[in-house]
Write a protein that holds these residues in place. Structure first.
Motif, PDB file in Angstrom:
ATOM      1  N   PHE A   1      63.132  14.344 171.288  1.00 14.54           N
ATOM      2  CA  PHE A   1      63.986  15.522 171.125  1.00 14.54           C
ATOM      3  C   PHE A   1      65.222  15.181 170.293  1.00 14.54           C
ATOM      4  O   PHE A   1      65.581  15.914 169.361  1.00 14.54           O
ATOM      5  N   ASN A   2      65.884  14.076 170.593  1.00 12.22           N
ATOM      6  CA  ASN A   2      67.069  13.663 169.828  1.00 12.22           C
ATOM      7  C   ASN A   2      66.714  13.337 168.383  1.00 12.22           C
ATOM      8  O   ASN A   2      67.478  13.629 167.460  1.00 12.22           O
ATOM      9  N   GLY A   3      65.532  12.719 168.181  1.00 10.73           N
ATOM     10  CA  GLY A   3      65.098  12.421 166.823  1.00 10.73           C
ATOM     11  C   GLY A   3      64.854  13.684 166.008  1.00 10.73           C
ATOM     12  O   GLY A   3      65.223  13.760 164.826  1.00 10.73           O
ATOM     13  N   LEU A   4      64.250  14.693 166.628  1.00  9.83           N
ATOM     14  CA  LEU A   4      64.013  15.961 165.930  1.00  9.83           C
ATOM     15  C   LEU A   4      65.328  16.672 165.633  1.00  9.83           C
ATOM     16  O   LEU A   4      65.479  17.308 164.581  1.00  9.83           O
TER      17      LEU A   4
ATOM     18  N   LEU B   1      62.365   9.601 159.588  1.00  8.86           N
ATOM     19  CA  LEU B   1      63.591   8.826 159.745  1.00  8.86           C
ATOM     20  C   LEU B   1      64.319   9.188 161.042  1.00  8.86           C
ATOM     21  O   LEU B   1      64.910   8.316 161.694  1.00  8.86           O
ATOM     22  N   GLY B   2      64.279  10.459 161.419  1.00  7.93           N
ATOM     23  CA  GLY B   2      64.921  10.866 162.659  1.00  7.93           C
ATOM     24  C   GLY B   2      64.303  10.204 163.868  1.00  7.93           C
ATOM     25  O   GLY B   2      65.011   9.729 164.771  1.00  7.93           O
ATOM     26  N   LEU B   3      62.980  10.158 163.915  1.00 11.04           N
ATOM     27  CA  LEU B   3      62.305   9.525 165.049  1.00 11.04           C
ATOM     28  C   LEU B   3      62.527   8.015 165.061  1.00 11.04           C
ATOM     29  O   LEU B   3      62.744   7.423 166.135  1.00 11.04           O
TER      30      LEU B   3
ATOM     31  N   PHE C   1      67.651  -0.374 171.049  1.00 10.41           N
ATOM     32  CA  PHE C   1      68.744  -1.277 170.673  1.00 10.41           C
ATOM     33  C   PHE C   1      70.022  -0.460 170.493  1.00 10.41           C
ATOM     34  O   PHE C   1      70.483  -0.252 169.357  1.00 10.41           O
ATOM     35  N   PRO C   2      70.607   0.016 171.579  1.00 10.13           N
ATOM     36  CA  PRO C   2      71.789   0.889 171.472  1.00 10.13           C
ATOM     37  C   PRO C   2      73.002   0.204 170.865  1.00 10.13           C
ATOM     38  O   PRO C   2      73.940   0.879 170.433  1.00 10.13           O
ATOM     39  N   GLN C   3      73.007  -1.121 170.804  1.00  9.52           N
ATOM     40  CA  GLN C   3      74.133  -1.830 170.223  1.00  9.52           C
ATOM     41  C   GLN C   3      74.125  -1.789 168.698  1.00  9.52           C
ATOM     42  O   GLN C   3      75.079  -2.246 168.067  1.00  9.52           O
ATOM     43  N   TYR C   4      73.045  -1.252 168.101  1.00  9.87           N
ATOM     44  CA  TYR C   4      72.958  -1.185 166.641  1.00  9.87           C
ATOM     45  C   TYR C   4      72.724   0.260 166.180  1.00  9.87           C
ATOM     46  O   TYR C   4      71.712   0.559 165.533  1.00  9.87           O
ATOM     47  N   PRO C   5      73.616   1.169 166.457  1.00  5.88           N
ATOM     48  CA  PRO C   5      73.393   2.568 166.039  1.00  5.88           C
ATOM     49  C   PRO C   5      73.483   2.715 164.525  1.00  5.88           C
ATOM     50  O   PRO C   5      74.348   2.125 163.870  1.00  5.88           O
ATOM     51  N   GLY C   6      72.558   3.471 163.961  1.00  6.74           N
ATOM     52  CA  GLY C   6      72.580   3.761 162.529  1.00  6.74           C
ATOM     53  C   GLY C   6      71.849   2.770 161.659  1.00  6.74           C
ATOM     54  O   GLY C   6      71.475   3.093 160.529  1.00  6.74           O
ATOM     55  N   ILE C   7      71.613   1.555 162.162  1.00  9.48           N
ATOM     56  CA  ILE C   7      71.018   0.536 161.298  1.00  9.48           C
ATOM     57  C   ILE C   7      69.533   0.786 161.068  1.00  9.48           C
ATOM     58  O   ILE C   7      68.984   0.423 160.019  1.00  9.48           O
ATOM     59  N   PHE C   8      68.854   1.424 162.000  1.00 12.54           N
ATOM     60  CA  PHE C   8      67.410   1.606 161.865  1.00 12.54           C
ATOM     61  C   PHE C   8      67.068   2.648 160.805  1.00 12.54           C
ATOM     62  O   PHE C   8      66.012   2.580 160.191  1.00 12.54           O
ATOM     63  N   PHE C   9      67.962   3.588 160.589  1.00 13.74           N
ATOM     64  CA  PHE C   9      67.789   4.532 159.477  1.00 13.74           C
ATOM     65  C   PHE C   9      67.750   3.785 158.157  1.00 13.74           C
ATOM     66  O   PHE C   9      66.863   4.007 157.317  1.00 13.74           O
ATOM     67  N   LEU C  10      68.682   2.869 157.962  1.00 17.53           N
ATOM     68  CA  LEU C  10      68.744   2.111 156.707  1.00 17.53           C
ATOM     69  C   LEU C  10      67.566   1.150 156.582  1.00 17.53           C
ATOM     70  O   LEU C  10      66.981   1.012 155.495  1.00 17.53           O
ATOM     71  N   LEU C  11      67.206   0.482 157.674  1.00 15.31           N
ATOM     72  CA  LEU C  11      66.070  -0.435 157.635  1.00 15.31           C
ATOM     73  C   LEU C  11      64.776   0.304 157.316  1.00 15.31           C
ATOM     74  O   LEU C  11      63.976  -0.137 156.484  1.00 15.31           O
TER      75      LEU C  11
END
Length: 294
Positions: free
Chosen positions: A9-12, A253-255, A264-274
């Motif tokens: 839901f958050n990803g969508l 990308l959202g999912l 990995f809540p300690q790395y917010p935003g990095i998975f979008f770039l990866l």
């Protein structure tokens, strides 16, 4: 199951909010082949215009006035798009891409300066309209109605653009001009007018997105850059100029970002770039290929 459901839901929600911003950006690139860095600035102006209209009505508004306010912001920003096309974009159509990037980045700075001059530097927050300021429970899941509404708006924007491009006469003319503007001009089409319509629609979508996404955002002169990086990532991954590709890329990308943040809540935003980097290494042309308009 609760965690998986909330993560999806958050990803969508992330995906559809980003697509609302990216839709106009990918449309203008597909036709004019201009990477419009100022798009985030005009998204920001749309949010501020919507905020001013809300204040003019005395604060909180019912749902239908909230929608009208967002559409009014789209009209105002669309008119600004007409001015920008006359003064800037027409001069960029036959120059190198580097000059286009510099010019649109300068426009972004002008947008930030104009917002600071008119509305100031103070941070301002706006709550959703009362009809969207509640929570729906689905088993153990709780879903804010405003977030559900944004997901619905993103899907509606995609369907509306697809129908506009594929089913209307103006949309078909836009596809012709995007494919070969020189041949379209030889066939007697008014290419400049089609360019102008595309710019106005693109800017209007940015303004309307600003009005729709204004609740739960901190209004400030930095707002233009918040969604811009995400929107560019979606446009690039989808295939430069592909509306359908941008929609699919936003969901992917959202999912990925949502599940990455969950594990990995300690790395917010990095998975979008990866994810963006890895997918482009595997498919450099993007999900739907290059420079499509549908």
């Amino acid at each position: 199951m609760y965690d998986i459901g909330m993560t999806v839901f958050n990803g969508l929600a992330w995906a559809m909010a980003t697509f609302l911003v990216a839709a106009g950006l990918t449309l203008i690139f597909g036709i004019l082949h201009i990477l419009n860095f100022a798009h985030g600035g005009f998204f920001m102006i749309g949010a501020y215009v919507s905020y001013s209209i809300m204040l003019g009505f005395g604060g909180g508004l019912p749902l239908w006035l909230y929608l009208v306010r967002a559409m009014a912001a789209g009209v105002v920003v669309g008119l600004l798009g007409w001015v920008v096309d006359k003064l800037v974009f027409r001069r960029l159509r036959d120059v190198e891409d580097a000059y286009s990037l510099i010019a649109t980045y300068a426009l972004l700075l002008i947008c930030g300066g104009a917002v600071t001059l008119i509305w100031g530097l103070n941070y301002m927050g706006v709550m959703p309209p009362p009809a969207l300021n509640s929570v729906i429970f689905l088993g153990d899941m709780f879903m804010p109605t405003y977030t559900i509404f944004i997901i619905f708006c993103g899907v509606a924007a995609f369907v509306g653009l697809e129908l506009f491009i594929s089913k209307t006469r103006t949309g078909r003319l836009i596809r012709v001009v995007a494919a070969d503007p020189w041949m379209a001009q030889l066939l007697g089409l008014n290419v400049k007018r089609i360019y102008l319509v595309t710019v106005i629609v693109s800017f209007a979508m940015a303004g309307a997105a600003g009005g729709l996404l204004m609740p739960n955002q901190s209004l400030s002169p930095e707002l233009g850059g918040i969604f811009l990086l995400q929107a560019f990532g979606v446009v690039i991954l989808g295939g430069m100029g592909s509306i359908r590709g941008a929609f699919v890329a936003a969901i992917v990308l959202g999912l990925i970002e949502s599940f990455g943040t969950y594990f990995f809540p300690q790395y917010p935003g990095i998975f979008f770039l990866l994810a963006l980097g890895v997918i482009l290494l595997l498919r450099p042309e993007g999900i739907m290929g290059k420079e499509q308009t549908a």
